[in-house]
Design a protein around this motif. Structure first.
Motif, mmCIF file in Angstrom:
data_model
loop_
_atom_site.group_PDB
_atom_site.id
_atom_site.type_symbol
_atom_site.label_atom_id
_atom_site.label_comp_id
_atom_site.label_asym_id
_atom_site.label_seq_id
_atom_site.Cartn_x
_atom_site.Cartn_y
_atom_site.Cartn_z
ATOM 1 N N LYS A 89 13.455 23.377 -6.811
ATOM 2 C CA LYS A 89 14.273 24.363 -7.519
ATOM 3 C C LYS A 89 14.240 24.017 -9.007
ATOM 4 O O LYS A 89 13.924 22.875 -9.385
ATOM 5 C CB LYS A 89 15.700 24.388 -6.984
ATOM 6 C CG LYS A 89 16.481 23.125 -7.202
ATOM 7 C CD LYS A 89 17.866 23.240 -6.593
ATOM 8 C CE LYS A 89 18.725 22.028 -6.830
ATOM 9 N NZ LYS A 89 18.143 20.743 -6.562
ATOM 10 N N VAL A 90 14.539 24.987 -9.844
ATOM 11 C CA VAL A 90 14.537 24.779 -11.291
ATOM 12 C C VAL A 90 15.441 23.600 -11.637
ATOM 13 O O VAL A 90 16.552 23.488 -11.130
ATOM 14 C CB VAL A 90 14.988 26.062 -12.026
ATOM 15 C CG1 VAL A 90 15.159 25.807 -13.514
ATOM 16 C CG2 VAL A 90 13.992 27.188 -11.787
ATOM 17 N N GLY A 91 14.925 22.724 -12.474
ATOM 18 C CA GLY A 91 15.688 21.550 -12.903
ATOM 19 C C GLY A 91 15.351 20.284 -12.142
ATOM 20 O O GLY A 91 15.676 19.187 -12.604
ATOM 21 N N ASP A 92 14.726 20.402 -10.973
ATOM 22 C CA ASP A 92 14.296 19.204 -10.240
ATOM 23 C C ASP A 92 13.359 18.394 -11.122
ATOM 24 O O ASP A 92 12.600 18.963 -11.916
ATOM 25 C CB ASP A 92 13.546 19.571 -8.957
ATOM 26 C CG ASP A 92 14.445 20.028 -7.833
ATOM 27 O OD1 ASP A 92 15.685 19.939 -7.980
ATOM 28 O OD2 ASP A 92 13.914 20.484 -6.804
ATOM 29 N N SER A 93 13.381 17.074 -10.973
ATOM 30 C CA SER A 93 12.465 16.253 -11.753
ATOM 31 C C SER A 93 12.105 14.979 -11.008
ATOM 32 O O SER A 93 12.822 14.543 -10.109
ATOM 33 C CB SER A 93 13.062 15.917 -13.118
ATOM 34 O OG SER A 93 14.200 15.101 -12.973
ATOM 35 N N PHE A 94 10.981 14.426 -11.404
ATOM 36 C CA PHE A 94 10.531 13.140 -10.914
ATOM 37 C C PHE A 94 9.708 12.484 -12.013
ATOM 38 O O PHE A 94 9.341 13.122 -12.999
ATOM 39 C CB PHE A 94 9.749 13.261 -9.594
ATOM 40 C CG PHE A 94 8.574 14.192 -9.640
ATOM 41 C CD1 PHE A 94 7.312 13.731 -9.969
ATOM 42 C CD2 PHE A 94 8.729 15.530 -9.325
ATOM 43 C CE1 PHE A 94 6.223 14.592 -9.998
ATOM 44 C CE2 PHE A 94 7.654 16.400 -9.342
ATOM 45 C CZ PHE A 94 6.394 15.931 -9.687
ATOM 46 N N THR A 95 9.441 11.204 -11.841
ATOM 47 C CA THR A 95 8.748 10.431 -12.872
ATOM 48 C C THR A 95 7.443 9.880 -12.325
ATOM 49 O O THR A 95 7.370 9.485 -11.164
ATOM 50 C CB THR A 95 9.643 9.265 -13.338
ATOM 51 O OG1 THR A 95 10.870 9.808 -13.834
ATOM 52 C CG2 THR A 95 8.981 8.447 -14.424
ATOM 53 N N LEU A 96 6.444 9.877 -13.178
ATOM 54 C CA LEU A 96 5.205 9.151 -12.907
ATOM 55 C C LEU A 96 5.259 7.918 -13.799
ATOM 56 O O LEU A 96 4.969 7.962 -14.986
ATOM 57 C CB LEU A 96 3.979 10.011 -13.208
ATOM 58 C CG LEU A 96 3.850 11.262 -12.355
ATOM 59 C CD1 LEU A 96 2.694 12.121 -12.832
ATOM 60 C CD2 LEU A 96 3.669 10.899 -10.889
ATOM 61 N N LYS A 97 5.733 6.826 -13.213
ATOM 62 C CA LYS A 97 5.942 5.583 -13.954
ATOM 63 C C LYS A 97 4.599 4.900 -14.175
ATOM 64 O O LYS A 97 3.817 4.771 -13.240
ATOM 65 C CB LYS A 97 6.891 4.678 -13.179
ATOM 66 C CG LYS A 97 7.478 3.572 -13.986
ATOM 67 C CD LYS A 97 8.688 3.038 -13.242
ATOM 68 C CE LYS A 97 9.534 2.152 -14.085
ATOM 69 N NZ LYS A 97 10.165 2.806 -15.190
ATOM 70 N N ALA A 98 4.366 4.499 -15.417
ATOM 71 C CA ALA A 98 3.089 3.902 -15.816
ATOM 72 C C ALA A 98 1.935 4.841 -15.451
ATOM 73 O O ALA A 98 0.795 4.425 -15.374
ATOM 74 C CB ALA A 98 2.887 2.527 -15.192
ATOM 75 N N CYS A 99 2.265 6.087 -15.212
ATOM 76 C CA CYS A 99 1.302 7.157 -14.887
ATOM 77 C C CYS A 99 0.536 6.944 -13.589
ATOM 78 O O CYS A 99 -0.518 7.534 -13.381
ATOM 79 C CB CYS A 99 0.361 7.395 -16.046
ATOM 80 S SG CYS A 99 1.187 8.281 -17.371
ATOM 81 N N TYR A 100 1.060 6.111 -12.692
ATOM 82 C CA TYR A 100 0.431 6.021 -11.383
ATOM 83 C C TYR A 100 1.421 5.751 -10.255
ATOM 84 O O TYR A 100 1.051 5.776 -9.084
ATOM 85 C CB TYR A 100 -0.692 4.972 -11.364
ATOM 86 C CG TYR A 100 -0.214 3.552 -11.556
ATOM 87 C CD1 TYR A 100 0.128 2.764 -10.463
ATOM 88 C CD2 TYR A 100 -0.104 3.016 -12.823
ATOM 89 C CE1 TYR A 100 0.561 1.467 -10.634
ATOM 90 C CE2 TYR A 100 0.322 1.721 -13.002
ATOM 91 C CZ TYR A 100 0.659 0.948 -11.912
ATOM 92 O OH TYR A 100 1.100 -0.326 -12.091
#
Length: 95
Positions: free
Chosen positions: A18-29
């Motif tokens: 849904k709009v606003g959901d987020s996640f991170t790609l830490k150190a890009c992997y």
């Protein structure tokens, strides 16, 4: 360098995001998330995550009209034909 991926827009009905959901790609992997992440959406990010770590979105034609520091990609679901939903992801560098 980390990348923050945020759901900017959902066209149709996405059963995962849904709009606003987020996640991170830490150190890009390393995918870091407290929410489920759609594999189709993740596939749309795969060609770009390393490139965005070391260059600017404009270098790849992924920059937004209003903020050139953010990149935008879209999941491959063609919602008008599948009845599903396509998601636009906004990608920001986190230093």
């Amino acid at each position: 360098m980390d990348l923050l991926v945020t759901v900017k827009e959902v066209k149709g009905h996405c059963p995962v995001h849904k709009v606003g959901d987020s996640f991170t790609l830490k150190a890009c992997y390393q995918l870091v998330s407290e929410i489920p992440v759609c594999m189709h959406g993740l596939a749309s990010l795969m060609p770009w995550y390393n490139a965005l770590r070391v260059s600017e979105p404009a270098d790849w034609g992924l920059d937004g009209k209003e903020d050139k520091t953010k990149a935008y990609v879209q999941c491959p679901d063609v919602c008008q034909y599948t009845g599903g939903g396509t998601v636009v992801y906004e990608i920001s560098k986190v230093r």
